[in-house]
Design an enzyme around this catalytic site. Structure first.
Site, mmCIF file in Angstrom:
data_model
loop_
_atom_site.group_PDB
_atom_site.id
_atom_site.type_symbol
_atom_site.label_atom_id
_atom_site.label_comp_id
_atom_site.label_asym_id
_atom_site.label_seq_id
_atom_site.Cartn_x
_atom_site.Cartn_y
_atom_site.Cartn_z
ATOM 1 N N PHE A 86 0.920 -1.028 -0.047
ATOM 2 C CA PHE A 86 0.028 -0.101 -0.035
ATOM 3 C C PHE A 86 0.965 1.246 0.206
ATOM 4 C CE2 PHE A 86 -2.484 3.570 1.349
ATOM 5 C CZ PHE A 86 -3.718 3.456 0.704
ATOM 6 N N ASP A 104 9.491 2.656 1.544
ATOM 7 C CA ASP A 104 8.408 3.600 2.163
ATOM 8 C C ASP A 104 8.126 3.451 3.560
ATOM 9 O OD1 ASP A 104 5.804 4.619 2.589
ATOM 10 O OD2 ASP A 104 5.050 3.682 0.999
ATOM 11 N N LYS A 109 2.877 11.095 7.207
ATOM 12 C CA LYS A 109 2.153 10.952 8.297
ATOM 13 C C LYS A 109 2.917 11.701 9.645
ATOM 14 C CE LYS A 109 0.283 6.415 6.963
ATOM 15 N NZ LYS A 109 -1.168 6.685 6.814
HETATM 16 C C1 LIG Z 1 3.049 2.853 3.476
HETATM 17 C C2 LIG Z 1 2.257 3.774 2.997
HETATM 18 N N1 LIG Z 1 2.587 4.492 2.119
HETATM 19 C C3 LIG Z 1 1.932 5.413 1.725
HETATM 20 C C4 LIG Z 1 0.614 5.823 2.109
HETATM 21 C C5 LIG Z 1 -0.240 6.747 1.637
HETATM 22 O O1 LIG Z 1 -0.043 7.984 2.352
HETATM 23 P P1 LIG Z 1 -1.154 9.143 2.235
HETATM 24 O O2 LIG Z 1 -2.553 8.720 2.503
HETATM 25 O O3 LIG Z 1 -0.794 10.406 3.008
HETATM 26 O O4 LIG Z 1 -1.273 9.512 0.715
HETATM 27 C C6 LIG Z 1 0.073 4.905 3.291
HETATM 28 C C7 LIG Z 1 -1.134 5.373 3.986
HETATM 29 O O5 LIG Z 1 -1.615 4.777 4.684
HETATM 30 C C8 LIG Z 1 0.955 4.157 3.882
HETATM 31 O O6 LIG Z 1 0.720 3.631 4.954
#
Ligand SMILES: Cc1ncc(COP(=O)(O)O)c(C=O)c1O
Length: 435
Positions: free
Chosen positions: A175, A260, A289
Site C-alpha cells: 500500500f 516507504d 504521516k
Molecule cells: C506505507 C504507506 N505509504 C503510503 C501511504 C499513503 O499516504 P497518504 O494517505 O498520506 O497519501 C500510506 C497510507 O496509509 C502508507 O501506509
C-alpha cells in the site's frame, strides 16, 4: 465567529451531514471526534475513547501535543505560505534537521504520502535514464546521448536506460497511496479496477521473497520500492534477513533501494526507521504521516548523495511544498521524537504490549505481529473477519481498525504510558480472550 457557529453539536448530525455531503470512499465507524488530548478523544456527547489508531500512525505525539501545537500556532501567527518563487525561514531548518535525523543528503518535501511515493518514482526513473554511475566512482551525472547504446552497457554498473522503458519492482499486497500512478503499482484490483488507463512500468513480486527480487531485475529496472513492514497489508513483518538481503541485491545489480516508511518510520516501530532493524539504509527514504506532527501535512522523499540532485528545475514542485506552518509542526515533531525518547519508548512499550497480548492466550488469536507500537492481531479465519471485534473494541473504548480482513491494527500515540496500555489491555482481554 463563535465556536457554535462552525462546529456540529451531536454525533448524529455529524454522521448525517458527512454521509450527505462527503463522497463516501471510507466506511467510518460511528465515532465522531470533537476533542482530543494525548491518547484520549471525546465525541460531541462527551464520551471518552482511547486513540489506538492515531490517524494511521500520523499522531505519534497524540492529539494536540503542546510542543507541536505551539510551533504550529506560532508560525500561523507569523505568516502563511508564500510562493515557492521565494524562500521562507522555516522550511530550510526543517529540511536540515530532517536530513540530519535520517543521515541522508537532501530532502524533497511534499504534502501527502502518495505524493512522496510519486516523487520517489520520478527520481528513480530519471536516475535510470540519465545517471552514469561507475562502480566506486564519485557521483557525477551525465546526460545520456544515446540511451539505447548505454543500455547495452548493463553489467558494467552503468545505467542509461532508453527513455520511457524504466521498470520499478514492488511487492504484492503493498500500500503506497491512491494516485493513479501509485494504484497502478498495486496488486489489489479493488483499488484500480475502474481507473485505467493505468501507468505502466511496474513489476510485482511476492513480499519477503529475495529470490523473486533477484529474478525480477532486468537491465530496465531502476528501483525496488517496498515497505519494511506492510502496514495496510495487515502488519506483515518480512522474514529475518529480507531487508538486508534486498539492500545487497540492489547494490549488486545497481538498482535503487527505496523504503516507504510513511507508516513505519519516525520511531513508530521502535527504531527511527524500521529498516534499521537490519541496517538496510535505502537510497530514497519516503516519509509522511507523523512527519507533519499531526496538524501539518508534510511528506518527503529523503535522498542520499546518489540521487539528491537528480530532479532539477522545473521538473517538480507543488504550491504547498514548503508550507511554513506545516514545516514548523514537522520541525517540532522531529525534536519531540528526540527530546522525549519516543523511539525508545515505542520499542519498550511495544514489546510490553505484544508480550501481554501473547500472555492472554486467546483462543481467537491466530498471530500477533509487529514491531514497536505498530501491532497487528490476526484473528482465526473461522471467526469470519475482524470487523465485529473492532466494533466491540470501539464500544469498549478503544479506537482501532481492521487491516485486511482478519487483522486488527493497534497504533497508539508513541506518548502512551504503560498505565494507559494496561487500561486498553483490560478491555482487549474482555473482547478477544472470550471463548
Ligand atoms: C506505507 C504507506 N505509504 C503510503 C501511504 C499513503 O499516504 P497518504 O494517505 O498520506 O497519501 C500510506 C497510507 O496509509 C502508507 O501506509
Amino acid at each position: 465567529m463563535t465556536e457554535r457557529e462552525w462546529s456540529i453539536t451531536t454525533s448524529q448530525e455529524a454522521i448525517e451531514m458527512h454521509e450527505r455531503y462527503i463522497v463516501q470512499t471510507y466506511k467510518p465507524h460511528k465515532f465522531v471526534y470533537a476533542r482530543g488530548r494525548g491518547v484520549w478523544v471525546w465525541n460531541p456527547e462527551g464520551e471518552r475513547k482511547m486513540e489506538m489508531l492515531s490517524c494511521y500512525s500520523a499522531l505519534g505525539g497524540g492529539h494536540c501535543h503542546r510542543n507541536i501545537l505551539q510551533a504550529f500556532v506560532r508560525q500561523a501567527r507569523r505568516y502563511w505560505p508564500g510562493s515557492n518563487a521565494f524562500y521562507n525561514d522555516v522550511a530550510p531548518l526543517f529540511a536540515k534537521e530532517l536530513v540530519e535525523f535520517c543521515e541522508m543528503a537532501k530532502v524533497l518535501p511534499i504534502n501527502t504520502g502518495a505524493e512522496a511515493v510519486e516523487r520517489a518514482i520520478k527520481i528513480a526513473r530519471k536516475w535510470g535514464y540519465t545517471c552514469k554511475e561507475n562502480a566506486g566512482d564519485s557521483l557525477g551525472f551525465e546526460r545520456v546521448v544515446d540511451a539505447v547504446e548505454t543500455a547495452k552497457t548493463w553489467g558494467k554498473k552503468t545505467k542509461g536506460i532508453p527513455l520511457d522503458t524504466a521498470q520499478i519492482i514492488l511487492c504484492d499486497n503493498n500500500f503506497h497511496g491512491r494516485t493513479i500512478t501509485v494504484i497502478s503499482a498495486s496488486s489489489h484490483d479493488k483499488y484500480k479496477r475502474y481507473f485505467g488507463p493505468l501507468t505502466p512500468g511496474f513489476t510485482l513480486i511476492p513480499y519477503g521473497d529475495l529470490a523473486a527480487l533477484e529474478k525480477a531485475i532486468t537491465p530496465y529496472t531502476v528501483a525496488f520500492l517496498a515497505e519494511p513492514i506492510q502496514g495496510e497489508g495487515g502488519v506483515v513483518v518480512p522474514p529475518e534477513g529480507y531487508l538486508k538481503g534486498a539492500k545487497r541485491i540492489c547494490e549488486k545489480r545497481n538498482v535503487l533501494l527505496v523504503w516507504d516508511e510513511i507508516q513505519t518510520g519516525l520511531g513508530r516501530c521502535g527504531k527511527r526507521f524500521a529498516y534499521q532493524y537490519e541496517d538496510a539504509k535505502p537510497d530514497i527514504l519516503i516519509l509522511g504521516k507523523f512527519l507533519g506532527g499531526g496538524p501539518g501535512q508534510v511528506s518527503a522523499a529523503v535522498c542520499n548523495e546518489k540521487v539528491a540532485s537528480v530532479l532539477e528545475y522545473p521538473e517538480d514542485g507543488s504550491t504547498f511544498q514548503c508550507h511554513p506552518i506545516d514545516c514548523a509542526a514537522a520541525l517540532a515533531a522531529l525534536r519531540l521524537i528526540q527530546d522525549e525518547g519516543l523511539t525508545e519508548r515505542a520499542f519498550e512499550l511495544g514489546n510490553y504490549f505484544r508480550a501481554e497480548l501473547e500472555k492472554m492466550k486467546s483462543p481467537r488469536i491466530k498471530e500477533i505481529r509487529g514491531r514497536g507500537l505498530l501491532i497487528g492481531v490476526e484473528l482465526k479465519h473461522e471467526l469470519g473477519g475482524a470487523k465485529p471485534f473492532v466494533t466491540k473494541l470501539i464500544e469498549a473504548g478503544i479506537l482501532c481498525n481492521q487491516t485486511r480482513e482478519h487483522t486488527i491494527r493497534f497504533a497508539p500515540p508513541l506518548v502512551i504510558t504503560r498505565r494507559e496500555i494496561d487500561w486498553a489491555l483490560k478491555r482487549l482481554k474482555k473482547v478477544l480472550a472470550g471463548p
